[in-house]
Scaffold this active site. Structure first.
Site, mmCIF file in Angstrom:
data_model
loop_
_atom_site.group_PDB
_atom_site.id
_atom_site.type_symbol
_atom_site.label_atom_id
_atom_site.label_comp_id
_atom_site.label_asym_id
_atom_site.label_seq_id
_atom_site.Cartn_x
_atom_site.Cartn_y
_atom_site.Cartn_z
ATOM 1 N N HIS A 262 0.743 -1.152 -0.133
ATOM 2 C CA HIS A 262 -0.088 -0.108 -0.110
ATOM 3 C C HIS A 262 1.114 1.053 0.354
ATOM 4 O O HIS A 262 1.418 1.242 0.804
ATOM 5 C CB HIS A 262 -0.876 0.130 0.880
ATOM 6 C CG HIS A 262 -1.601 1.292 1.303
ATOM 7 N ND1 HIS A 262 -2.834 1.100 0.396
ATOM 8 C CD2 HIS A 262 -2.306 2.151 2.780
ATOM 9 C CE1 HIS A 262 -3.322 2.308 0.864
ATOM 10 N NE2 HIS A 262 -2.930 3.541 1.647
ATOM 11 N N ASP A 264 1.228 5.438 0.186
ATOM 12 C CA ASP A 264 -0.174 6.256 0.199
ATOM 13 C C ASP A 264 1.035 7.696 -1.097
ATOM 14 O O ASP A 264 1.775 7.578 -1.055
ATOM 15 C CB ASP A 264 -0.071 6.894 1.433
ATOM 16 C CG ASP A 264 -0.881 6.005 2.244
ATOM 17 O OD1 ASP A 264 -2.221 5.968 1.618
ATOM 18 O OD2 ASP A 264 -0.442 5.504 3.423
ATOM 19 N N ASP A 374 -7.707 1.595 1.911
ATOM 20 C CA ASP A 374 -7.258 2.428 2.719
ATOM 21 C C ASP A 374 -8.657 3.204 2.864
ATOM 22 O O ASP A 374 -8.740 4.594 3.680
ATOM 23 C CB ASP A 374 -6.340 2.532 2.828
ATOM 24 C CG ASP A 374 -5.953 3.759 3.897
ATOM 25 O OD1 ASP A 374 -6.003 3.060 4.916
ATOM 26 O OD2 ASP A 374 -5.040 3.908 4.233
ATOM 27 N N HIS A 578 -6.646 9.234 -0.562
ATOM 28 C CA HIS A 578 -7.251 9.363 0.407
ATOM 29 C C HIS A 578 -6.208 9.660 1.871
ATOM 30 O O HIS A 578 -6.852 9.518 2.899
ATOM 31 C CB HIS A 578 -7.388 7.953 0.666
ATOM 32 C CG HIS A 578 -6.424 6.936 0.932
ATOM 33 N ND1 HIS A 578 -6.180 5.900 -0.180
ATOM 34 C CD2 HIS A 578 -5.737 7.168 1.907
ATOM 35 C CE1 HIS A 578 -5.276 5.521 -0.038
ATOM 36 N NE2 HIS A 578 -5.044 5.532 1.805
HETATM 37 ZN ZN LIG Z 1 -3.691 5.033 3.046
#
Ligand SMILES: [Zn+2]
Length: 1006
Positions: A262, A264, A374, A578
């Site tokens: 993951h 970001d 997420d 996000h």
């Molecule tokens: Zn995230």
């Protein structure tokens, strides 16, 4: 038999930690290290490799916050290591508890080709297996001194979140730079013992399997000579072979492990660092794929793939090869893993259009699964959008973070606001960073709520948030759990392989209707107001730019700016990531976002201006009003332009006998008292008061707001326990514009100026706040004399209803929720809308009055917060908001007024009236996009939906000579199974019937 279980378990822990793990690298020699600290932002690889270097030693400090240091490590493999496996062990000063949240490196060969990334749990680089001895080793490390923002002192304000405030104090000390022998057998023994020890801990203490494992572990420990671990590891492994070979029971839970990182796209690091994070992780994962034939890795977010392609061509080449082999798998089919609460209808659709198209163009791959592990909650409009994009499955695990209520399913059909159902899976492992620990695997199996009717779940496996990905240790552990008694089974699979199996085994899963509300992170609807306003403004401008450019292209041959619109859309979509749109990133990210949105607005305004001037004809004669809204306004058709009409007279302004002012037009009379509060809003048509008796609307309220954790993300329910009503006004005077009232208030170090006007039965409120508060929450309240169990708030392609009461814990938990352009609350026959040009967070509560037993329903919009983590200066400064209260509004009025307030008319010199490019004859049917087809064919694409929750039958008329029309998906491809509408011979118009909230895309050829 005596119970010695705890004794053996403690022995295993100590021997593993102190003797066996250290023996993985039994011999080492130091490498020579030199360094060049790049003076500013990251430099190209060639520049880093060519830079001069100065010596640095292990133990020395390095790395100003956000700086980049290029290390060169050199050495010679000792001659007596011939035949052994040798690795470089490169520890930049890692803290192993925080993979992805601290310094990181990417290792290059002298020719500039990337080898792999360096992370806290992944510090090795293979030199040779076997080596001959005497080899010269030379490696370069591009090391990023990303400071730790979160972990040492969670949620304390820090200046480290922006390079402009972070200072220059070195953040790390070089810890280990060695060449070392790698003992494969000891490493395998470590994995054996970890898997069995972790499994053992999860098994019931009264079960035979647990004791079999215990005794096997004990025999293995007995077989190890602690003075010669390397020489006895094979014998220890032999003691474990039997228990490792015992197969899983037939009813074992089945886990599809998906290699994952993951990442970001920005969060506790700026966007530019994510470009490098992605390169490091992709380098690691392509290297791991080459070593591990069963391993499969999935990467989401087309934007991150595009970054690799643009910035790291050598990494891209390796990725392309692994994709072709089907093992490095594009997933998600979105541009980024966006927020799904706040993006508007079209933006949410374009996340899929641009994400899917990237993977189709580059690899011919079309994702049918949506990957949003997420994201902070899922709006009820999303299922229809997923389906219209040609996808059918959704994965998230975030709802497991909800504070109050436990979601009842892990695999289910999620039904959106229009009735579309999407097969959805919440991995019961409850993390998107699974590391193949026995506790995680056992938790997934125990936690899975669909046991008995389904057996499969998915585990996204690899270090994430800041990237890193899957490690060789995780792959080795998964191999042992492929078919192991007492454990769930683990198989590497792609997301699509998982979904196909999960769907096949579960033909009638339970259904969840409506939004997937996350009972956490509710303040992300408000934090970083400028980012949110930038998003809303950009969405409106993109609509206008497409509409006017398409109209001008068809009518005047205007050059439709395909490339610019594509690029601008992708910029706006990226910022819906996000942690950006939700306002949860560091100061650097939001400071840059504000500049980026300003540049986006400037470029879109230039496109709009160019197209409108092309359409407007002779600039010397008269002035036109362009109306980009989906409804006609003041005689100007939707999507058209007409000469400026005589301005409507301003509302009358009178002084009020009790103090204050009265603003009134033919439809609405508003009384503003001497405190600047709206004590009456009287609907003259309905002869009905809007404001609850004895109360005042346009009331600013301020709450202390210091959540227990996650400052920028969370507002905790107790914030409401304390409130200050801002009722003292510095000034209440007639405003500069005729028919307006200006109210000025000061409180602590802040100041609010409001201008109130009445027009067309609507109370407009423009609020400017110069905000200098700390840990406060500012709300704008409208207590209404309305009795209603529920209220509507706009979402993508429709609206959702939420309760005004708190009967159940599910309703009580929704104490802060998301709206797009409007809120609406109604009794039969009469309602009130509250519309906004930029705010998303709101709450609605109700009380019953003692005076008359009537119900007061209070709508409050959330204006500003002031959390101090991760950006210590969040929301400080001047902000402008526009809201309007519309008494007597139906839901259709709410829809229309919401668009109007977001799409102000534009005045352009000219005399050529502009007929709409596409006309829809039913006001319930709202056009969300008019554009030229993305493929450059010149076809006109129009997307619309039923907006009121009822049925509609609309005549859609092209304002040009159309040669054909088809129904398409969001990617403008003919929709399989759709019947082509029959154009009327006279004007090419088609009639379309729509279900409640149904969205339709038509493509007219010319
Ligand atoms: Zn995230």
């Amino acid at each position: 038999m005596h119970d010695d279980r705890e004794l053996v378990e403690a022995r295993l822990k100590r021997v593993l930690d102190e003797r066996i793990r250290p023996a993985v690298h039994p011999a080492s020699v130091p490498l020579d290290v030199a360094v060049w600290h790049a003076p500013g932002e990251p430099v190209p690889v060639a520049e880093g490799l060519a830079a001069g270097t100065s010596p640095i030693r292990v133990g020395d400090a390095w790395g100003a916050p956000w700086g980049t240091s290029w290390f060169t490590v050199t050495g010679t493999v000792p001659a007596d290591w011939a035949g052994r496996t040798v690795e470089a062990v490169l520890d930049l000063g890692f803290d192993e508890n925080m993979p992805g949240f601290q310094c990181e490196g990417l290792v290059y060969r002298p020719d500039g080709s990337p080898v792999k990334g360096l992370n806290p749990r992944n510090q090795w680089v293979r030199v040779g297996a076997p080596v001959e001895g005497g080899e010269e080793v030379r490696l370069h490390i591009e090391a990023a001194a990303n400071p730790v923002i979160l972990d040492y002192h969670p949620f304390l304000p820090t200046q480290l979140g922006d390079k402009e405030t972070a200072g220059s104090e070195p953040q790390y000390r070089l810890a280990r730079m060695d060449l070392a022998i790698f003992d494969e057998t000891v490493w395998q023994l470590v994995i054996d013992l970890e898997v069995l020890g972790e499994l053992m801990a999860e098994l019931p203490a009264d079960g035979a399997r647990r004791w079999e494992l215990l005794r096997a572990v004990e025999r293995a420990l007995d077989a190890i000579d602690l003075q010669d671990v390397n020489g006895t590891a094979a014998a220890a492994r032999a003691e474990l072979a039997g228990v490792l070979a015992a197969p899983a029971v037939p009813s074992a839970h089945r886990i599809s492990a998906v290699g994952h990182a993951h990442i970001d796209s920005a969060w506790l690091w700026p966007l530019r660092e994510t470009v490098r994070k992605v390169a490091r992780t992709a380098s690691n994962m392509t290297a791991l794929l080459e070593e591990e034939p069963e391993f499969v890795f999935a990467m989401s977010q087309a934007q991150q793939w595009a970054w690799i392609k643009e910035h790291r061509p050598e990494v891209w080449a390796r990725v392309v090869k692994a994709v072709a082999e089907g093992r490095f798998v594009p997933t998600g089919g979105m541009w980024v893993e966006s927020d799904t609460n706040m993006p508007g209808s079209e933006a949410m659709a374009r996340q899929f259009v641009h994400g899917k198209r990237f993977f189709l163009d580059e690899f011919g791959v079309e994702n049918e699964e949506v990957w949003l592990p997420d994201t902070f909650g899922f709006a009820a409009g999303l299922p229809q959008i997923i389906k219209a994009a040609g996808s059918k499955w959704l994965l998230t695990q975030k709802i497991s973070w909800s504070q109050v209520n436990t979601f009842p399913h892990h695999t289910f059909l999620w039904e959106g606001l229009d009735g579309t159902r999407i097969f959805t899976h919440f991995p019961p492992v409850d993390t998107y960073n699974c590391s193949m620990k026995g506790s995680e695997i056992a938790h997934a199996a125990r936690n899975f709520r669909d046991k008995g009717v389904a057996r499969h779940s998915l585990a996204p496996t690899g270090w994430g948030d800041g990237g890193g990905g899957t490690t060789r240790e995780m792959v080795a552990k998964a191999a042992r759990m492929r078919d192991l008694e007492g454990s769930a089974t683990v198989t590497w699979e792609t997301p699509a392989q998982f979904f196909a199996k999960a769907e096949a085994e579960y033909p009638a899963p339970p259904v969840w209707v409506g939004e997937l509300y996350l009972e956490l992170h509710r303040a992300t609807l408000t934090s970083q107001a400028k980012t949110k306003q930038g998003n809303r403004r950009s969405e409106s401008l993109l609509r206008e730019a497409e509409l006017w450019a398409a109209t001008a292209a068809v009518r005047t041959g205007f050059d439709y700016p395909h490339e610019r619109l594509d690029r601008l859309w992708k910029t706006v979509l990226l910022h819906q990531f996000h942690d950006i749109l939700p306002g949860s990133s560091i100061a650097w990210v939001h400071r840059e976002a504000e500049k980026t949105y300003a540049a986006v607005a400037a470029e879109l305004n230039e496109i709009i201006d160019g197209a409108q001037r092309a359409l407007a004809g002779n600039p010397g004669s008269g002035e036109l009003v362009f109306n980009a809204a989906p409804h006609a306004r003041d005689g100007v058709p939707a999507g058209g332009a007409a000469p400026v009409a005589a301005p409507a007279p301003a509302a009358a302004l009178r002084t009020r006998a009790e103090g204050g002012y009265i603003l009134a037009d033919d439809l609405l009379r508003v009384e503003i008292d001497s405190r600047g509060l709206v004590v009456s809003a009287y609907d003259l048509r309905a002869e009905r008061e809007t404001v609850a008796p004895g109360q005042a609307a346009n009331l600013l309220q301020i709450h202390p707001d210091f959540p227990n954790m996650w400052d920028a993300w969370d507002v905790d329910q107790f914030y409401r326990n304390t409130v200050t009503d801002l009722v003292d006004a510095d000034e209440v005077t007639p405003g500069e514009a005729p028919g307006s009232v200006r109210v000025v208030r000061s409180f602590s170090a802040s100041r609010v100026t409001q201008v109130l006007t009445v027009a067309a039965g609507r109370l407009d409120i423009r609020t400017e706040v110069d905000w200098h508060e700390t840990e406060k929450f500012l709300k704008l309240a409208f207590p209404l004399d309305v009795h209603a169990d529920r209220y509507a708030s706009e979402s993508q392609y429709g609206h959702v209803f939420r309760a005004t009461h708190t009967n159940t814990s599910w309703e009580a938990a929704k104490f802060e929720a998301c709206n797009h352009k409007f809120l609406h609350v109604a009794e039969p026959g009469w309602g009130v809308a509250l519309v906004t040009d930029s705010t998303y967070g709101h709450d609605v509560t109700r009380t019953v009055r003692a005076s008359d037993s009537g119900t007061t329903t209070t709508l409050r919009v959330s204006l500003l917060r002031a959390p101090r983590f991760p950006d210590p200066e969040t929301d400080q400064g001047v902000h402008r908001f526009r809201h309007a209260l519309v008494p007597g509004a139906t839901i259709g009025d709410a829809v229309r007024e919401g668009w109007f307030v977001n799409l102000p008319e534009r005045r352009v010199p000219g005399d050529a009236e502009v007929a709409p490019l596409v006309t829809v004859d039913d006001d319930a049917v709202v056009v969300t996009a008019v554009k030229l087809a993305d493929d450059g064919s010149g076809d006109v694409v129009v997307r619309f939906h039923e907006s009121r929750g009822g049925r509609a039958r609309a005549r859609v008329s092209p304002g040009f000579a159309a040669t054909g029309v088809v129904v398409t998906d969001l990617l403008e491809r003919p929709l399989a199974g759709a019947t082509a509408p029959e154009p009327a011979p006279a004007d090419g118009a088609v009639t379309v019937s729509l279900r409640p909230f149904e969205l339709v895309t038509l493509r007219f050829s010319r």
